[in-house]
Design a protein around this motif. Structure first.
Motif, PDB file in Angstrom:
ATOM      1  N   ASP A 212       0.866  -1.199   0.000  1.00  0.00           N
ATOM      2  CA  ASP A 212       0.000   0.000   0.000  1.00  0.00           C
ATOM      3  C   ASP A 212       0.894   1.237   0.000  1.00  0.00           C
ATOM      4  O   ASP A 212       1.736   1.410   0.869  1.00  0.00           O
TER       5      ASP A 212
ATOM      6  N   SER B  27      -0.031   4.346   0.389  1.00  0.00           N
ATOM      7  CA  SER B  27      -0.656   5.518   1.033  1.00  0.00           C
ATOM      8  C   SER B  27       0.330   6.234   1.952  1.00  0.00           C
ATOM      9  O   SER B  27       1.169   5.626   2.614  1.00  0.00           O
ATOM     10  N   SER B  28       0.216   7.553   2.016  1.00  0.00           N
ATOM     11  CA  SER B  28       1.150   8.337   2.832  1.00  0.00           C
ATOM     12  C   SER B  28       0.997   8.004   4.314  1.00  0.00           C
ATOM     13  O   SER B  28       1.942   8.105   5.076  1.00  0.00           O
TER      14      SER B  28
END
Lengths: 219, 219
Positions: B162, B164-165
């Motif tokens: 993943d 995502s930040s």
DNA sequence: AATATAATTTAGACAAATCTAAATAATATT
DNA sequence: AATATTATTTAGATTTGTCTAAATTATATT
């Protein structure tokens, strides 16, 4: 025609030993394959049955046209693998023979043609031996006069042995350059001169000196 | 240990079928190799003699440590050749199996290690199957939680699933980045959380969500 | 527990590729 | 031409990997 590894090795040895000779002896094959003459006789019967060799008791062995065709395939596979090992896997030319001896028995036309393409369709292996193409033809590079004894055949100019400007000037005047296709019309034994013809031009004759310095290959 | 092609094929099949199972049946091997159960029994006796399998009448077959070592070598050869065929000779991944099946029996450690190097030491083949290294070790790339069930083992971070930040921020805060070595201390089944430790730092626990998104490989 | 079914093994055979030892044919030598 | 030598073939055996058919063991079902 589905051959065993043993059969392929016999075919290859016979091809190697035949070279010029009309016929190969049982003993010679046994020595070449590091086996016993009795084993060669046994195998000769099988290969005769499969119409890959001509064989009559006590009369020696020779390949049929089909046998020769198969031999050339095996030689092609062997030499292409040697190229691969040396050029791509950085083996030295003196250590590749045994490995190629195994790889050559992997039978897949597609594999071998793709391999050839990958290697840039080489015409000689790392030992300098010529590699037959998919049709079993050698792209021979040699002097017109010395080796290519056939008349009435088309050849392609592949290089010159002598780089002197005198020769180059002569060739230029006659319209002979790299890639030029030449038809050999006649060879005269008394002075080894050769009558040749280039497309759309009248035939002319070249001397032995000239013919000895033009490298050609068959098409 | 010099094995015949037939012996190698049996070893390979047993390895493939064993996967998890304690023992492989005579019938399963016969089916896999497209041969008869009686032939499997015959071969089992030979392989037991060579100490490559454990075998007692009617009790099934399993590889010994040595047998497994050899199986991994064969798998390595097969998968490296598949890579070669696809990447270098432009075969499609669904037509390489049969050719690799032949190439895998060419035995030369030097050849296979050079081939691996030539291909950039790939860790998976064109079908996505992992390639063992020269020591027979897999460099497994997978989610921490899903596949690697072993505790007390060292792993190396190889990527995140993943991007995502939020996840990257968390990993950054914990000092986890590509190449970081992690010791797995304990796995808790009730919530699939994992207690891990990074060199010179106190241990801490990561949740299932996090562990499912960190790709690691074994060392 | 007895019986049916499935899995496995044994016994005996076969083909491929080889071997040794003996027999036969070809070639060389006297 | 007779004999010795060398080359080749035959006969019979061996090894590897396989097979079929029958016998045996394990497992499942009633």
């Amino acid at each position: 025609m589905n051959l065993t590894v043993a059969e392929e090795n016999y075919i290859k040895s016979i091809y190697k030993l035949q070279d010029g000779q009309a016929v190969v002896s049982t003993n010679a094959i046994a020595y070449e394959l590091d086996t016993k003459p009795a084993s060669v006789t046994d195998m000769a019967k099988k290969l005769k049955e499969k119409k890959l060799i001509d064989y009559e008791k006590y009369q020696g062995i020779s390949l049929t046209a089909e046998g020769k065709r198969i031999a050339l395939q095996i030689v092609r596979r062997h030499r292409l693998w040697e190229c691969f090992l040396v050029e791509k896997l950085s083996f030295s030319w003196n250590e590749v023979h045994e490995i190629a001896e195994e790889l050559e028995h992997v039978r897949s036309e597609k594999l071998i043609n793709r391999l050839s393409e990958f290697l840039g369709n080489p015409t000689t292996d790392p030992h300098g031996d010529p590699i037959p193409d998919a049709q079993g033809k050698f792209s021979k590079t040699k002097q017109l006069i010395s080796l290519d004894k056939a008349t009435a055949r088309r050849l392609e100019v592949a290089g010159v042995a002598d780089q002197s400007s005198a020769l180059l000037e002569f060739l230029n005047a006659k319209g002979i350059r790299l890639g030029t296709q030449i038809d050999v019309i006649e060879r005269y034994e008394f002075d080894n001169s050769v009558e040749i013809k280039i497309r759309n031009q009248p035939a002319f004759t070249i001397s032995e000196q000239v013919s000895k310095n033009i490298m050609v290959k068959t098409l």
